[in-house]
Design a protein around this motif. Structure first.
Motif, mmCIF file in Angstrom:
data_model
loop_
_atom_site.group_PDB
_atom_site.id
_atom_site.type_symbol
_atom_site.label_atom_id
_atom_site.label_comp_id
_atom_site.label_asym_id
_atom_site.label_seq_id
_atom_site.Cartn_x
_atom_site.Cartn_y
_atom_site.Cartn_z
ATOM 1 N N MET A 291 0.746 -1.292 0.045
ATOM 2 C CA MET A 291 -0.101 -0.251 0.234
ATOM 3 C C MET A 291 0.806 1.296 0.136
ATOM 4 N N GLU A 292 0.842 2.165 -0.902
ATOM 5 C CA GLU A 292 1.505 3.309 -0.957
ATOM 6 C C GLU A 292 0.790 4.391 -0.320
ATOM 7 N N LEU A 293 1.514 4.984 0.950
ATOM 8 C CA LEU A 293 0.691 5.881 1.519
ATOM 9 C C LEU A 293 1.114 7.601 1.130
ATOM 10 N N GLY A 294 2.030 7.705 0.283
ATOM 11 C CA GLY A 294 2.109 9.058 -0.266
ATOM 12 C C GLY A 294 3.255 10.039 0.300
ATOM 13 N N ALA A 295 3.184 11.081 -0.006
ATOM 14 C CA ALA A 295 4.043 12.276 0.829
ATOM 15 C C ALA A 295 4.104 11.854 2.509
ATOM 16 N N PRO B 192 -1.662 10.647 0.336
ATOM 17 C CA PRO B 192 -1.746 9.755 -0.800
ATOM 18 C C PRO B 192 -2.134 10.735 -1.951
ATOM 19 N N GLY B 193 -1.393 10.189 -3.281
ATOM 20 C CA GLY B 193 -1.563 10.822 -4.508
ATOM 21 C C GLY B 193 -0.577 12.091 -4.565
ATOM 22 N N TRP B 194 0.327 12.356 -3.450
ATOM 23 C CA TRP B 194 1.301 13.448 -3.591
ATOM 24 C C TRP B 194 2.592 12.719 -3.451
ATOM 25 N N ASP B 195 3.523 13.279 -4.235
ATOM 26 C CA ASP B 195 4.951 13.138 -3.827
ATOM 27 C C ASP B 195 5.486 14.242 -2.858
ATOM 28 N N SER B 196 6.647 14.447 -2.679
ATOM 29 C CA SER B 196 7.281 15.296 -1.480
ATOM 30 C C SER B 196 7.070 16.662 -1.995
ATOM 31 N N ASP B 197 6.929 17.047 -3.129
ATOM 32 C CA ASP B 197 6.720 18.211 -3.890
ATOM 33 C C ASP B 197 5.322 18.703 -4.055
ATOM 34 N N ALA B 198 4.399 17.823 -3.500
ATOM 35 C CA ALA B 198 2.984 18.016 -3.556
ATOM 36 C C ALA B 198 2.599 17.804 -5.004
ATOM 37 N N LYS B 199 3.262 17.435 -5.841
ATOM 38 C CA LYS B 199 2.800 17.011 -7.171
ATOM 39 C C LYS B 199 2.196 15.750 -7.322
ATOM 40 N N PRO B 200 1.141 15.613 -8.004
ATOM 41 C CA PRO B 200 0.403 14.530 -8.238
ATOM 42 C C PRO B 200 0.952 13.319 -8.457
ATOM 43 N N ILE C 214 -2.026 9.050 13.310
ATOM 44 C CA ILE C 214 -1.448 8.980 12.035
ATOM 45 C C ILE C 214 -2.619 9.327 11.232
ATOM 46 N N LEU C 215 -2.323 10.499 10.528
ATOM 47 C CA LEU C 215 -3.322 11.017 9.532
ATOM 48 C C LEU C 215 -3.088 10.772 8.021
ATOM 49 N N LEU C 216 -3.922 10.109 7.500
ATOM 50 C CA LEU C 216 -3.615 9.924 5.901
ATOM 51 C C LEU C 216 -4.699 10.837 5.360
ATOM 52 N N ASP C 217 -4.043 12.058 4.696
ATOM 53 C CA ASP C 217 -4.794 13.222 4.227
ATOM 54 C C ASP C 217 -4.803 13.328 2.637
ATOM 55 N N GLN C 218 -6.017 12.685 1.905
ATOM 56 C CA GLN C 218 -5.796 12.785 0.500
ATOM 57 C C GLN C 218 -6.568 13.822 0.056
ATOM 58 N N HIS C 219 -5.666 14.847 -0.936
ATOM 59 C CA HIS C 219 -6.310 15.939 -1.426
ATOM 60 C C HIS C 219 -6.831 16.127 -2.697
ATOM 61 N N ARG C 220 -6.862 14.771 -3.567
ATOM 62 C CA ARG C 220 -7.379 14.784 -4.706
ATOM 63 C C ARG C 220 -8.236 13.516 -5.000
#
Length: 123
Positions: free
Chosen positions: A1-5, A64-72, A117-123
């Motif tokens: 499972m990929e959690l994102g940035a 989830p959905g972002w890299d460390s630069d907040a890029k999708p 632990i917050l998993l906060d998806q913006h898109r």
């Protein structure tokens, strides 16, 4: 499972003092709004969030959905799927996302030591 940035969301008492301190450590403002009492700061690939009056305690945060630069990211595991996988493994979700929805959403789980632990998806 990929959690994102990944970032650490810090519950700060004085956002201006915290910003000044972390700038001395080499962090720069990456996002947010100091007037609204929240900032995202970055040093290399390290992200921290400063949140005055928004969190009771420091929180580990994944986006989830972002890299460390907040890029999708081109592909990612939706927070609803992460929620299903965690629940199937017996992890208690203390704040759940409605699985009948799509797009932005968040969940919160607590680790064995009481860390949020917050998993906060913006898109």
């Amino acid at each position: 499972m990929e959690l994102g940035a990944f970032s650490v969301s810090l519950a700060v008492k004085d956002i201006a003092a915290s910003r000044e301190f972390y700038e001395k450590l080499g962090f720069t403002v990456f996002g947010g709004d100091q007037a609204q009492r929240w900032l995202i700061m970055k040093s290399g690939t390290t992200l921290i969030g400063l949140f005055q009056g928004m969190f009771e305690k420091n929180t580990l945060t994944f986006n989830p959905g972002w890299d460390s630069d907040a890029k999708p990211l081109p592909a990612f595991t939706d927070v609803r799927e992460i929620q299903r996988q965690l629940r199937s493994q017996g992890v208690v979700v203390t704040q759940a996302v409605d699985e009948g929805t799509a797009g932005p959403g968040h969940i919160v789980v607590i680790d064995p030591d009481g860390n949020d632990i917050l998993l906060d998806q913006h898109r």
